[in-house]
Design a protein around this motif. Structure first.
Motif, PDB file in Angstrom:
ATOM      1  N   VAL A 125       0.856  -1.182   0.000  1.00 14.32           N
ATOM      2  CA  VAL A 125       0.000   0.000   0.000  1.00 14.32           C
ATOM      3  C   VAL A 125       0.893   1.233   0.000  1.00 14.32           C
ATOM      4  CG1 VAL A 125      -0.204  -0.040   2.530  1.00 14.32           C
ATOM      5  CG2 VAL A 125      -1.853   1.257   1.186  1.00 14.32           C
ATOM      6  N   ARG A 126       0.616   2.147  -0.926  1.00 13.90           N
ATOM      7  CA  ARG A 126       1.360   3.404  -1.027  1.00 13.90           C
ATOM      8  C   ARG A 126       0.490   4.512  -0.449  1.00 13.90           C
ATOM      9  NH1 ARG A 126       5.761   4.779  -4.050  1.00 13.90           N
ATOM     10  NH2 ARG A 126       5.666   2.740  -5.031  1.00 13.90           N
ATOM     11  N   ILE A 127       1.013   5.199   0.572  1.00 13.65           N
ATOM     12  CA  ILE A 127       0.270   6.271   1.232  1.00 13.65           C
ATOM     13  C   ILE A 127       0.758   7.597   0.674  1.00 13.65           C
ATOM     14  CG2 ILE A 127      -0.363   7.339   3.430  1.00 13.65           C
ATOM     15  CD1 ILE A 127       1.256   3.977   3.596  1.00 13.65           C
ATOM     16  N   LYS A 128      -0.146   8.348   0.042  1.00 11.20           N
ATOM     17  CA  LYS A 128       0.224   9.601  -0.617  1.00 11.20           C
ATOM     18  C   LYS A 128      -0.552  10.758   0.012  1.00 11.20           C
ATOM     19  CE  LYS A 128       0.367  11.821  -5.149  1.00 11.20           C
ATOM     20  NZ  LYS A 128       0.045  11.679  -6.594  1.00 11.20           N
ATOM     21  N   GLN A 129       0.174  11.721   0.554  1.00  8.31           N
ATOM     22  CA  GLN A 129      -0.417  12.929   1.132  1.00  8.31           C
ATOM     23  C   GLN A 129       0.296  14.136   0.515  1.00  8.31           C
ATOM     24  OE1 GLN A 129       0.193  11.800   5.346  1.00  8.31           O
ATOM     25  NE2 GLN A 129      -2.031  11.912   5.556  1.00  8.31           N
ATOM     26  N   GLY A 130      -0.342  14.787  -0.457  1.00  4.98           N
ATOM     27  CA  GLY A 130       0.322  15.869  -1.171  1.00  4.98           C
ATOM     28  C   GLY A 130       1.486  15.301  -1.963  1.00  4.98           C
ATOM     29  N   GLN A 136       4.186   0.720   2.388  1.00  5.35           N
ATOM     30  CA  GLN A 136       4.203  -0.359   3.375  1.00  5.35           C
ATOM     31  C   GLN A 136       3.759  -1.645   2.701  1.00  5.35           C
ATOM     32  OE1 GLN A 136       2.373   0.192   7.153  1.00  5.35           O
ATOM     33  NE2 GLN A 136       3.296   2.190   7.531  1.00  5.35           N
ATOM     34  N   LYS A 137       4.453  -2.723   3.011  1.00  6.72           N
ATOM     35  CA  LYS A 137       4.101  -4.031   2.457  1.00  6.72           C
ATOM     36  C   LYS A 137       2.962  -4.643   3.280  1.00  6.72           C
ATOM     37  CE  LYS A 137       7.576  -4.160  -0.505  1.00  6.72           C
ATOM     38  NZ  LYS A 137       8.160  -2.863  -0.214  1.00  6.72           N
ATOM     39  N   PHE A 138       2.167  -5.508   2.651  1.00  8.07           N
ATOM     40  CA  PHE A 138       1.162  -6.272   3.377  1.00  8.07           C
ATOM     41  C   PHE A 138       1.868  -7.333   4.204  1.00  8.07           C
ATOM     42  CE2 PHE A 138      -1.789  -5.078  -0.193  1.00  8.07           C
ATOM     43  CZ  PHE A 138      -2.618  -4.306   0.591  1.00  8.07           C
ATOM     44  N   SER A 139       1.605  -7.370   5.475  1.00  7.32           N
ATOM     45  CA  SER A 139       2.240  -8.369   6.351  1.00  7.32           C
ATOM     46  C   SER A 139       1.162  -9.212   7.027  1.00  7.32           C
ATOM     47  CB  SER A 139       3.106  -7.681   7.403  1.00  7.32           C
ATOM     48  OG  SER A 139       2.334  -6.776   8.174  1.00  7.32           O
ATOM     49  N   CYS A 151      -4.862   1.034  15.176  1.00  6.05           N
ATOM     50  CA  CYS A 151      -4.960   0.600  13.785  1.00  6.05           C
ATOM     51  C   CYS A 151      -3.606   0.087  13.291  1.00  6.05           C
ATOM     52  CB  CYS A 151      -5.435   1.749  12.894  1.00  6.05           C
ATOM     53  SG  CYS A 151      -7.152   2.234  13.172  1.00  6.05           S
ATOM     54  N   ASP A 152      -3.653  -0.827  12.335  1.00  9.17           N
ATOM     55  CA  ASP A 152      -2.409  -1.339  11.758  1.00  9.17           C
ATOM     56  C   ASP A 152      -1.688  -0.265  10.956  1.00  9.17           C
ATOM     57  OD1 ASP A 152      -2.872  -4.046  12.683  1.00  9.17           O
ATOM     58  OD2 ASP A 152      -4.430  -4.165  11.149  1.00  9.17           O
ATOM     59  N   LEU A 153      -2.470   0.575  10.275  1.00 10.28           N
ATOM     60  CA  LEU A 153      -1.909   1.671   9.489  1.00 10.28           C
ATOM     61  C   LEU A 153      -2.485   2.978  10.030  1.00 10.28           C
ATOM     62  CD1 LEU A 153      -0.186   2.605   7.132  1.00 10.28           C
ATOM     63  CD2 LEU A 153      -2.120   2.197   5.604  1.00 10.28           C
ATOM     64  N   VAL A 154      -1.664   3.684  10.797  1.00 10.05           N
ATOM     65  CA  VAL A 154      -2.112   4.924  11.448  1.00 10.05           C
ATOM     66  C   VAL A 154      -1.779   6.099  10.531  1.00 10.05           C
ATOM     67  CG1 VAL A 154      -1.927   6.407  13.471  1.00 10.05           C
ATOM     68  CG2 VAL A 154      -1.735   3.918  13.717  1.00 10.05           C
ATOM     69  N   GLU A 213      -1.313  -1.754  -4.639  1.00  8.76           N
ATOM     70  CA  GLU A 213      -0.590  -2.035  -5.867  1.00  8.76           C
ATOM     71  C   GLU A 213       0.259  -3.284  -5.716  1.00  8.76           C
ATOM     72  OE1 GLU A 213       1.707   1.487  -6.409  1.00  8.76           O
ATOM     73  OE2 GLU A 213       3.142   0.989  -4.856  1.00  8.76           O
ATOM     74  N   PRO A 214       0.582  -3.924  -6.830  1.00  6.12           N
ATOM     75  CA  PRO A 214       1.447  -5.110  -6.766  1.00  6.12           C
ATOM     76  C   PRO A 214       2.891  -4.717  -6.528  1.00  6.12           C
ATOM     77  CG  PRO A 214       0.920  -4.593  -9.039  1.00  6.12           C
ATOM     78  CD  PRO A 214       0.105  -3.646  -8.196  1.00  6.12           C
ATOM     79  N   VAL A 215       3.622  -5.623  -5.939  1.00  5.41           N
ATOM     80  CA  VAL A 215       5.057  -5.436  -5.776  1.00  5.41           C
ATOM     81  C   VAL A 215       5.710  -6.076  -6.985  1.00  5.41           C
ATOM     82  CG1 VAL A 215       7.084  -5.902  -4.363  1.00  5.41           C
ATOM     83  CG2 VAL A 215       4.886  -5.482  -3.270  1.00  5.41           C
ATOM     84  N   THR A 216       6.166  -5.243  -7.900  1.00  3.14           N
ATOM     85  CA  THR A 216       6.794  -5.724  -9.128  1.00  3.14           C
ATOM     86  C   THR A 216       8.165  -5.084  -9.255  1.00  3.14           C
ATOM     87  OG1 THR A 216       5.868  -3.918 -10.437  1.00  3.14           O
ATOM     88  CG2 THR A 216       4.549  -5.918 -10.248  1.00  3.14           C
TER      89      THR A 216
END
Length: 543
Positions: A125-130, A136-139, A151-154, A213-216
């Motif tokens: 998951v890519r966190i975009k703010q501005g 962060q990878k899915f674990s 929360c897991d993602l704060v 998104e996929p990890v490629t």
């Protein structure tokens, strides 16, 4: 028994028997067949089978595509194709005779891809703010998102709830559940409450974008304090930054315009022990000769016309931190001696002051000029050159690190893409980017990608959407600059006028009379412009 056969991306995923008199298809939970697609209305269509004929009725109010035409109501022919967002349903009047193929609809059937239709793939998951983004990878099989520390993602966003949503991995797709958030979760312009999505998908929460998104290999870009690239020259540059940053030695960043010299200077600062102190950038080419001394060293009240108050200069503002002097080759010769004294002794003197002030500043300089050649020609002090170039860092041009072009382009795509949208480069567009010579380096690449995002007609960037900065007017032979985003034509013309005048002043050694003659303007007009820009001298103000 009639049936609907559902396809997604060309693969059959489900068959539903029409055993009821009336069946509703839609995104909402009250539909008989739930279609997890934001383009589908909560109740999209109703199918009515009277034992002989099947009639379709659009419930969305926008029409439903049936056999390639928008339909509000009509009889379904055998083999008719119904478009439902990314899904497609084919009506078959006489379904399969195999009893275990078609699914009888119960209280609620949720449409989802078969496990065989899509494979599990690593995701992140890519966190975009501005302009800021983290990855962060899915674990695990699921994670929660919100402001609450549990929360897991704060995420710190004033428009996000404490526990906003939950994402669960289900083999080849992801189940997104909005947990009764206040401001909602959106995919594009559509608010979603519960939906199953593939990769990539952009979820919008408040002022934050979550990109599943996929990890490629294309996504495994190397980033070091904003410096992106895996080319050997970039890796060597990063190693030098890490080794040099802890010291207080002066550093000279050398490279063509647009290669990211300020980014390297900031990386040096952030990796040093001065990271918690100020980083002050000064562009020596953007400040007039009359004001550059005040900008660097400050001035006392009344030291010159307009100095109503005392003011700190860049050296004092950067005390304890780092001072970045960009375009150092443009520094006037008479100020080079004062800069050398500041570097040697750590003492600076404000304009109009009687006593010097001691500062602790690390100086990082940058230029696209050959300073050594300028020193040999007498245009730059040789002793200042050797004082600044204790550690020279050479930045490679973009054309010599072509393996990084696509990674940088994708970075700018994510930076400038509209919120809630995921835009991709087509293979032909990628090839065109690789072929370009990039005289403007990374800055030009950023402009090209940003401009393509604005000019594109679809969800992808095609070759026809790409236009490059270095386009020359065939009639005049003059390079035509691009209009920067957010700047009007009038503002651009004023900026160009000032740049032309300042260049003429440097070329004519500040001889105003000669500049007026060369530019073909009246002396009064030139002086009026200089006064507006704050470039007049004290005796000229009086005049």
């Amino acid at each position: 028994m009639p049936e609907l056969v559902f396809f997604r991306r060309g693969e059959e995923v489900l068959r539903v028997g029409l055993g009821r008199e009336r069946m509703v298809l839609g995104r909402g939970e009250k539909s008989d067949v739930v279609i997890p697609d934001p383009e589908v209305s909560r109740q999209q269509v109703a199918l009515v089978f009277d034992g002989q004929r099947c009639t379709l009725e659009d419930l969305s109010g926008k029409g439903t595509q049936v056999a390639g035409a928008s339909t509000s109501k009509g009889e379904l022919a055998d083999g008719a194709d119904i478009v439902l967002g990314q899904w497609r349903a084919v009506f078959r009047l006489h379904g399969s005779s195999q009893t275990d193929v078609a699914t009888e609809v119960g209280n609620r059937t949720e449409l989802q891809p078969r496990e065989s239709a899509s494979r599990w793939q690593p995701a992140q998951v890519r966190i975009k703010q501005g302009n800021d983004e983290t990855v962060q990878k899915f674990s695990g099989d699921s994670f929660t998102v919100g402001k609450d520390p549990s929360c897991d993602l704060v995420i710190q966003d004033s428009f996000i709830s404490g526990r906003h949503l939950k994402v669960t991995r289900r083999d080849g797709h992801f189940h997104v559940l909005d947990t009764n958030s206040t401001n909602g979760t959106f995919i594009g312009p559509v608010r979603v409450f519960e939906v199953q999505v593939g990769l990539p998908t952009t979820l919008r929460l408040g002022q934050t974008d979550l990109i599943l998104e996929p990890v490629t290999p294309a996504r495994k870009e190397l980033s070091f304090h904003g410096i992106i690239g895996s080319d050997p020259s970039v890796k060597q540059l990063v190693e030098l930054i890490e080794r040099v940053a802890p010291s207080s030695a002066a550093v000279a960043i050398l490279g063509e315009s647009g290669t990211g010299k300020e980014l390297v200077a900031r990386a040096l600062h952030e990796c040093s022990q001065r990271a918690d102190k100020p980083f002050i950038p000064v562009n020596c080419a953007a400040i007039s000769k009359e004001l550059i001394e005040s900008e660097l060293f400050g001035h006392e009240k009344g030291s010159f016309t307009g100095a109503a108050n005392a003011r700190k200069g860049a050296f004092e503002e950067a005390d304890g931190g780092t001072l970045f002097l960009d375009e150092i080759g443009e520094l006037p010769v008479d100020l080079q001696a004062k800069l050398l004294r500041a570097l040697e002794s750590g003492e600076i003197k404000r304009v109009g002051a009687s006593r010097p002030t001691h500062v602790d500043v690390r100086v990082v300089a940058a230029t696209n000029r050959d300073l050594l050649a300028a020193a040999r020609d007498g245009r730059f002090r040789e002793d200042l050159y050797y004082r600044l170039c204790v550690v020279p860092l050479h930045l490679p041009p973009l054309r010599s690190r072509r393996s990084d072009i696509l990674g940088l382009a994708e970075h700018f795509l994510r930076m400038y893409s509209p919120r809630g949208q995921t835009v991709r480069l087509t293979p032909t567009a990628m090839e065109r980017l690789q072929q370009h010579s990039w005289p403007g380096n990374i800055r030009e690449l950023r402009n090209v990608v940003h401009r393509a995002l604005l000019l594109r007609k679809g969800t992808n960037i095609e070759t026809t959407d790409l236009t490059f900065d270095q386009e020359v007017n065939r009639e005049t032979g003059v390079s035509v600059p691009e209009l920067p985003p957010g700047m009007t034509l009038e503002q651009m013309l004023l900026k160009l006028e000032r740049q032309i005048v300042e260049a003429a002043l440097r070329r004519c050694n500040n001889n105003r009379e000669r500049v007026a003659r060369e530019l073909g303007v009246a002396r009064s007009t030139l002086f009026k412009r200089l006064k507006e820009w704050g470039l007049t001298r004290q005796e000229e103000e009086t005049e």
